[in-house]
Design a protein around this motif. Structure first.
Motif, PDB file in Angstrom:
ATOM      1  N   VAL A 246      -4.076  -6.809   1.423  1.00 23.94           N
ATOM      2  CA  VAL A 246      -5.373  -6.536   2.030  1.00 23.94           C
ATOM      3  C   VAL A 246      -6.255  -5.934   0.946  1.00 23.94           C
ATOM      4  O   VAL A 246      -5.940  -4.874   0.408  1.00 23.94           O
ATOM      5  CB  VAL A 246      -5.256  -5.580   3.228  1.00 23.94           C
ATOM      6  N   CYS A 247      -7.337  -6.629   0.614  1.00 23.69           N
ATOM      7  CA  CYS A 247      -8.133  -6.198  -0.527  1.00 23.69           C
ATOM      8  C   CYS A 247      -9.619  -6.277  -0.226  1.00 23.69           C
ATOM      9  O   CYS A 247     -10.052  -6.939   0.718  1.00 23.69           O
ATOM     10  CB  CYS A 247      -7.800  -7.043  -1.762  1.00 23.69           C
ATOM     11  N   SER A 248     -10.388  -5.597  -1.027  1.00 19.61           N
ATOM     12  CA  SER A 248     -11.845  -5.712  -1.037  1.00 19.61           C
ATOM     13  C   SER A 248     -12.296  -5.229  -2.395  1.00 19.61           C
ATOM     14  O   SER A 248     -11.629  -4.410  -3.022  1.00 19.61           O
ATOM     15  CB  SER A 248     -12.490  -4.866   0.071  1.00 19.61           C
TER      16      SER A 248
ATOM     17  N   LYS B 254     -11.246  -1.493   4.454  1.00 16.90           N
ATOM     18  CA  LYS B 254     -10.025  -2.200   4.031  1.00 16.90           C
ATOM     19  C   LYS B 254      -8.768  -1.520   4.564  1.00 16.90           C
ATOM     20  O   LYS B 254      -7.882  -2.184   5.111  1.00 16.90           O
ATOM     21  CB  LYS B 254      -9.996  -2.263   2.502  1.00 16.90           C
TER      22      LYS B 254
ATOM     23  N   THR C 285      -5.819  -2.713   7.248  1.00 18.19           N
ATOM     24  CA  THR C 285      -4.381  -2.610   6.968  1.00 18.19           C
ATOM     25  C   THR C 285      -3.660  -1.897   8.103  1.00 18.19           C
ATOM     26  O   THR C 285      -2.617  -2.354   8.593  1.00 18.19           O
ATOM     27  CB  THR C 285      -4.142  -1.851   5.653  1.00 18.19           C
TER      28      THR C 285
ATOM     29  N   ASP D 248      -1.849  -2.411   0.728  1.00 19.61           N
ATOM     30  CA  ASP D 248      -3.214  -1.901   0.775  1.00 19.61           C
ATOM     31  C   ASP D 248      -3.690  -1.698  -0.656  1.00 19.61           C
ATOM     32  O   ASP D 248      -3.313  -0.737  -1.323  1.00 19.61           O
ATOM     33  CB  ASP D 248      -3.248  -0.585   1.553  1.00 19.61           C
TER      34      ASP D 248
ATOM     35  N   PRO E 182     -10.069  -0.680  -3.822  1.00 19.16           N
ATOM     36  CA  PRO E 182     -11.316  -1.455  -3.743  1.00 19.16           C
ATOM     37  C   PRO E 182     -11.927  -1.689  -5.122  1.00 19.16           C
ATOM     38  O   PRO E 182     -13.022  -1.212  -5.422  1.00 19.16           O
ATOM     39  CB  PRO E 182     -12.211  -0.569  -2.870  1.00 19.16           C
TER      40      PRO E 182
ATOM     41  N   VAL F  10     -11.356  -8.216   2.856  1.00 19.39           N
ATOM     42  CA  VAL F  10     -12.097  -7.507   3.903  1.00 19.39           C
ATOM     43  C   VAL F  10     -13.536  -7.300   3.448  1.00 19.39           C
ATOM     44  O   VAL F  10     -13.796  -6.904   2.305  1.00 19.39           O
ATOM     45  CB  VAL F  10     -11.442  -6.145   4.210  1.00 19.39           C
ATOM     46  N   THR F  11     -14.466  -7.561   4.352  1.00 16.83           N
ATOM     47  CA  THR F  11     -15.875  -7.332   4.068  1.00 16.83           C
ATOM     48  C   THR F  11     -16.551  -6.840   5.335  1.00 16.83           C
ATOM     49  O   THR F  11     -15.938  -6.745   6.395  1.00 16.83           O
ATOM     50  CB  THR F  11     -16.555  -8.615   3.553  1.00 16.83           C
TER      51      THR F  11
END
Length: 255
Positions: free
Chosen positions: A6-8, A15, A19, A123, A126, A145-146
């Motif tokens: 799970v990234c941004s 984010k 998660t 996780d 960012p 994720v946005t």
């Protein structure tokens, strides 16, 4: 075992909240899950009630990947007596944010000693640094994720390019699961425009449903509780969204 990152590449888009929502859905589904907290802020570790309980942390795992360091850094979440564990985060993990490409497989190597889990959630920080790249290199799938705002939408493009670069280099098995849009307010004209922009740019990679902005998510996390256990209609709505997103991840084909 599915390893899902799970990234941004923009802070403040939720984010870690995503998660934790996926971890809550996995717990509700009965999946044995490990959350790897790569973010130096350690918010997942705190929200999952795993602070101060581990003999090691993710930084020590990245220092020297082995079965011993992984075991020392893994602790049960207070969310459940069994079924949800955390590879504890650490401020020291920032020391691994400037790594050479030759060292990007350290977490993947460490996860080779992990057994008995149905799902691993990573996780990521960012940023575009070495920690994020290390986390994604260990993954089968990645969620970007946005939120529906100008700068967050611009960051999606950078994240997708990073995933593509890793696929052509250190992580050939990595695939984008898609883009999770968080904190959606359906009555916002600006957000509606940004959602349409994302749909035009990414089409089927835009994950459905979007995640509505509800205070219940922050309330549950602040109380170190899964959103599936939080009372009220708003929490139930969020729980259903995360159930659907998790189902999408589990149905995605893997190499």
């Amino acid at each position: 075992m599915l390893v899902l990152g799970v990234c941004s590449l923009k802070g403040g888009v939720g984010k870690t909240s995503v998660t934790l929502g996926l971890a809550s859905a996995a717990l509700e589904r009965g999946l044995r899950t490990l959350v790897v907290d790569l973010d130096p802020q350690g918010d997942s570790t705190m929200a999952l009630g795993a602070t101060g309980a581990a003999a090691g942390d993710v930084a020590s795992v990245l220092d020297a990947p082995s079965d011993a360091t992984v075991a020392a850094a893994t602790v049960a979440s207070s969310w459940s007596a069994r079924g949800l564990d955390v590879l504890a985060g650490s401020e020291r993990s920032v020391l691994h944010d400037r790594v050479d490409d030759d060292d990007l497989d350290r977490l993947r190597h460490a996860l080779s000693w992990v057994a008995g889990y149905d799902l691993v959630l990573i996780d990521c920080p960012p940023s575009l640094g070495g920690l994020t790249r290390t986390g994604l290199t260990a993954c089968d799938r990645a969620v970007v994720v946005t939120e529906p705002g100008l700068f967050a939408v611009m960051a999606v493009g950078r994240a997708m390019r990073t995933i593509d670069e890793l696929r052509r280099g250190s992580a050939p098995a990595l695939q984008p699961l898609g883009i999770a849009v968080n904190r959606v307010r359906l009555r916002s004209v600006e957000q509606a425009y940004r959602l349409q922009e994302l749909q035009t740019l990414y089409g089927p990679l835009l994950l459905s449903p979007t995640i509505p902005e509800r205070a219940a998510l922050q309330q549950a996390q602040g109380a170190a509780q899964p959103v599936h256990a939080w009372p009220g209609a708003a929490a139930a709505e969020l729980a259903d969204v995360f159930d659907q997103l998790l189902e999408r991840a589990l149905r995605a084909p893997r190499r």
